[in-house]
Design a protein around this motif. Sequence first.
Motif, short mmCIF file in Angstrom:
data_model
loop_
_atom_site.label_atom_id
_atom_site.label_comp_id
_atom_site.label_asym_id
_atom_site.label_seq_id
_atom_site.Cartn_x
_atom_site.Cartn_y
_atom_site.Cartn_z
N LEU A 138 40.37 34.41 31.49
CA LEU A 138 39.13 35.27 31.54
C LEU A 138 39.43 36.24 32.86
O LEU A 138 39.48 36.13 33.86
N ARG A 139 39.34 37.48 32.58
CA ARG A 139 39.64 38.50 33.65
C ARG A 139 38.24 39.19 33.91
O ARG A 139 37.60 39.48 32.92
N VAL A 140 38.05 39.51 35.43
CA VAL A 140 36.72 40.22 35.55
C VAL A 140 37.18 41.35 36.43
O VAL A 140 38.52 41.40 37.02
N LYS A 141 36.37 42.45 36.67
CA LYS A 141 36.48 43.63 37.33
C LYS A 141 36.70 43.36 38.51
O LYS A 141 35.87 42.65 39.36
N ALA A 142 37.70 43.69 39.48
CA ALA A 142 37.89 43.45 40.46
C ALA A 142 39.03 44.45 41.49
O ALA A 142 39.97 43.83 41.74
N SER A 143 38.59 45.46 41.37
CA SER A 143 39.67 46.59 42.03
C SER A 143 39.34 46.92 43.46
O SER A 143 38.65 46.53 43.85
#
Length: 262
Positions: A138-143
Amino acid sequence: MTSFVSDQSAATVIIVHGAFEHSGRYDDLASQFHRDGFDVIYDDLPGQGRSPGKKGHIKSFHEYIETIQKWIEKADPDKPVFLLGHSMGGIAVIRTMQKVKPQVEGVILSSPAAGILNGAEKPMEIASYILNRLSPRLRVKASLQPNLITRNEKVILKDEDDDLILDKVSIRWYREFKQGIKEAFRHTDQFPDVPLLVMQAGDDRIVDVSKTKEWFHKIDLTEKSYKQWPGLYHEIFNEPEWPMVYEYSLNFMQLQLKKTKL
């Protein structure tokens, strides 16, 4: 893999990029090293840039170690090798040195991510342990905001249009990164006695400067140097003052090469 190779080069520099970014952002630095008489090897780490597989995801931090080891094996065996790792790439270089103990002439760490500022909120940090088991991909927003990593307007504008810069990472990537940091501290005694230069941005908005210093002071080496650059943001090789940072790195490597000839 990108490489600049010449028969006249005195040594090889292997550049390991940081999180969210890709090797192409180091083209100018690599070209400068090559003009100054070095072979250069660099490429995208697993899950980043144009590397194969799911973007922003790794199964294990050891993938980074294996990748760096392969790059070292690509270098000319008759020339000295230097490792240069930035941010998360710095942690990957540290773990490679601790685990593999490759024969290198020196190590340069650029704002190594020994501690992260403004990481995941506590609820998400707790949830990540559970999600790492149930849904690791699962990928999450983390820029990373470009204006937080450098004050160089040209780099900021370029990064804003760079499709290869990640804005999401997986739960497993996050947990493995955090574990990599823990292992870097846990196994300081496993770092081989190799000349080390740690260069840290003084006004870093991404990594905790105090943790960089803590790790540095735990390392017991015959030769180690710590240089902090006041006022510089995280990406010291992209800052307006980068020529001074570069010159400092170059002097370190040239000094090590002179020692081998004594």
